[in-house]
Design a protein around this motif. Structure first.
Motif, PDB file in Angstrom:
ATOM      1  N   UNK A   1       0.839  -1.205   0.000  1.00  0.00           N
ATOM      2  CA  UNK A   1       0.000   0.000   0.000  1.00  0.00           C
ATOM      3  C   UNK A   1       0.871   1.251   0.000  1.00  0.00           C
ATOM      4  N   UNK A   2       1.915   1.232   0.825  1.00  0.00           N
ATOM      5  CA  UNK A   2       2.810   2.389   0.910  1.00  0.00           C
ATOM      6  C   UNK A   2       3.449   2.680  -0.448  1.00  0.00           C
ATOM      7  N   UNK A   3       4.041   1.651  -1.045  1.00  0.00           N
ATOM      8  CA  UNK A   3       4.709   1.838  -2.341  1.00  0.00           C
ATOM      9  C   UNK A   3       3.705   2.279  -3.402  1.00  0.00           C
ATOM     10  N   UNK A   4       2.526   1.664  -3.412  1.00  0.00           N
ATOM     11  CA  UNK A   4       1.502   2.002  -4.394  1.00  0.00           C
ATOM     12  C   UNK A   4       1.010   3.438  -4.308  1.00  0.00           C
ATOM     13  N   UNK A   5       1.125   4.038  -3.139  1.00  0.00           N
ATOM     14  CA  UNK A   5       0.656   5.415  -2.940  1.00  0.00           C
ATOM     15  C   UNK A   5       1.713   6.460  -3.301  1.00  0.00           C
ATOM     16  N   UNK A   6       2.936   6.009  -3.581  1.00  0.00           N
ATOM     17  CA  UNK A   6       4.017   6.946  -3.897  1.00  0.00           C
ATOM     18  C   UNK A   6       3.979   7.319  -5.382  1.00  0.00           C
ATOM     19  N   UNK A   7       4.621   8.441  -5.738  1.00  0.00           N
ATOM     20  CA  UNK A   7       4.665   8.816  -7.162  1.00  0.00           C
ATOM     21  C   UNK A   7       5.264   7.680  -8.005  1.00  0.00           C
ATOM     22  N   UNK A   8       4.740   7.504  -9.189  1.00  0.00           N
ATOM     23  CA  UNK A   8       5.142   6.407 -10.081  1.00  0.00           C
ATOM     24  C   UNK A   8       6.658   6.318 -10.235  1.00  0.00           C
ATOM     25  N   UNK A   9       7.322   7.449 -10.377  1.00  0.00           N
ATOM     26  CA  UNK A   9       8.772   7.451 -10.616  1.00  0.00           C
ATOM     27  C   UNK A   9       9.578   6.991  -9.396  1.00  0.00           C
ATOM     28  N   UNK A  10       8.949   6.877  -8.240  1.00  0.00           N
ATOM     29  CA  UNK A  10       9.665   6.433  -7.028  1.00  0.00           C
ATOM     30  C   UNK A  10       9.414   4.958  -6.706  1.00  0.00           C
ATOM     31  N   UNK A  11       8.398   4.378  -7.278  1.00  0.00           N
ATOM     32  CA  UNK A  11       7.984   3.019  -6.896  1.00  0.00           C
ATOM     33  C   UNK A  11       9.038   1.956  -7.175  1.00  0.00           C
ATOM     34  N   UNK A  12       9.695   2.015  -8.310  1.00  0.00           N
ATOM     35  CA  UNK A  12      10.691   0.987  -8.654  1.00  0.00           C
ATOM     36  C   UNK A  12      11.857   1.009  -7.663  1.00  0.00           C
ATOM     37  N   UNK A  13      12.290   2.194  -7.277  1.00  0.00           N
ATOM     38  CA  UNK A  13      13.399   2.288  -6.321  1.00  0.00           C
ATOM     39  C   UNK A  13      12.973   1.796  -4.948  1.00  0.00           C
ATOM     40  N   UNK A  14      11.759   2.131  -4.538  1.00  0.00           N
ATOM     41  CA  UNK A  14      11.253   1.629  -3.252  1.00  0.00           C
ATOM     42  C   UNK A  14      11.148   0.111  -3.263  1.00  0.00           C
ATOM     43  N   UNK A  15      10.675  -0.448  -4.374  1.00  0.00           N
ATOM     44  CA  UNK A  15      10.579  -1.904  -4.483  1.00  0.00           C
ATOM     45  C   UNK A  15      11.971  -2.530  -4.453  1.00  0.00           C
ATOM     46  N   UNK A  16      12.930  -1.886  -5.102  1.00  0.00           N
ATOM     47  CA  UNK A  16      14.313  -2.387  -5.096  1.00  0.00           C
ATOM     48  C   UNK A  16      14.880  -2.358  -3.678  1.00  0.00           C
ATOM     49  N   UNK A  17      14.641  -1.274  -2.961  1.00  0.00           N
ATOM     50  CA  UNK A  17      15.114  -1.169  -1.574  1.00  0.00           C
ATOM     51  C   UNK A  17      14.502  -2.280  -0.723  1.00  0.00           C
ATOM     52  N   UNK A  18      13.220  -2.520  -0.915  1.00  0.00           N
ATOM     53  CA  UNK A  18      12.528  -3.602  -0.211  1.00  0.00           C
ATOM     54  C   UNK A  18      13.192  -4.959  -0.509  1.00  0.00           C
ATOM     55  N   UNK A  19      13.491  -5.208  -1.765  1.00  0.00           N
ATOM     56  CA  UNK A  19      14.114  -6.480  -2.171  1.00  0.00           C
ATOM     57  C   UNK A  19      15.525  -6.626  -1.607  1.00  0.00           C
ATOM     58  N   UNK A  20      16.278  -5.543  -1.568  1.00  0.00           N
ATOM     59  CA  UNK A  20      17.630  -5.569  -0.999  1.00  0.00           C
ATOM     60  C   UNK A  20      17.550  -5.982   0.473  1.00  0.00           C
ATOM     61  N   UNK A  21      16.615  -5.393   1.195  1.00  0.00           N
ATOM     62  CA  UNK A  21      16.446  -5.716   2.623  1.00  0.00           C
ATOM     63  C   UNK A  21      16.012  -7.166   2.787  1.00  0.00           C
ATOM     64  N   UNK A  22      15.043  -7.603   1.979  1.00  0.00           N
ATOM     65  CA  UNK A  22      14.562  -8.991   2.055  1.00  0.00           C
ATOM     66  C   UNK A  22      15.692  -9.983   1.817  1.00  0.00           C
ATOM     67  N   UNK A  23      16.535  -9.691   0.835  1.00  0.00           N
ATOM     68  CA  UNK A  23      17.643 -10.593   0.500  1.00  0.00           C
ATOM     69  C   UNK A  23      18.672 -10.650   1.636  1.00  0.00           C
ATOM     70  N   UNK A  24      18.925  -9.505   2.260  1.00  0.00           N
ATOM     71  CA  UNK A  24      19.912  -9.449   3.345  1.00  0.00           C
ATOM     72  C   UNK A  24      19.370 -10.015   4.652  1.00  0.00           C
TER      73      UNK A  24
END
Length: 128
Positions: free
Chosen positions: A11-34
């Protein structure tokens, strides 16, 4: 201004401006992997990962992405963070530059170890 209350990171990522969503998703994935055993949540209306307690927060701002690994991590990685604006418990990654993937992974792994130690000490103290 209407303030949206988020229940999930999606929900948080979906509510952010479109141009920020990919970076937020990438940050999420980096944390998940670590920290693959960490769980996701929302706290203070920001995405948070938990593992044996609060692990790291992240958020989107106008010109940067905030990453909040708590003060000990900022101190421990002081040399590596010289390129970024930091505060007592947070780091600002400029929105117009790539995320420092390896550095974020190292910080998250540091926090996992830190939380494991704290949890172990707490269990030992409670078993006395």
């Amino acid at each position: 201004m209407i303030k949206i209350k988020f229940n999930t990171i999606d929900e948080y990522i979906g509510a952010q401006p479109v141009e920020k969503r990919a970076t937020l998703q990438k940050l999420r994935c980096i944390i998940q992997k670590a920290a693959p055993k960490a769980t996701e949540g929302i706290s203070y209306n920001m995405p948070v990962f938990k593992f044996e307690g609060l692990l790291v927060y992240f958020a989107s701002f106008k010109n940067h992405f905030g990453f909040f690994p708590f003060p000990d991590a900022i101190i421990a990685f002081k040399k590596e963070l010289t390129l970024y604006k930091t505060s007592k418990g947070g780091i600002q990654f400029p929105a117009d530059k790539p995320l420092p993937v390896k550095l974020i992974q190292e910080i998250v792994k540091f926090r996992v170890i830190q939380n494991k130690k704290k949890a172990r000490l707490k269990r030992l103290k409670n078993n006395k």
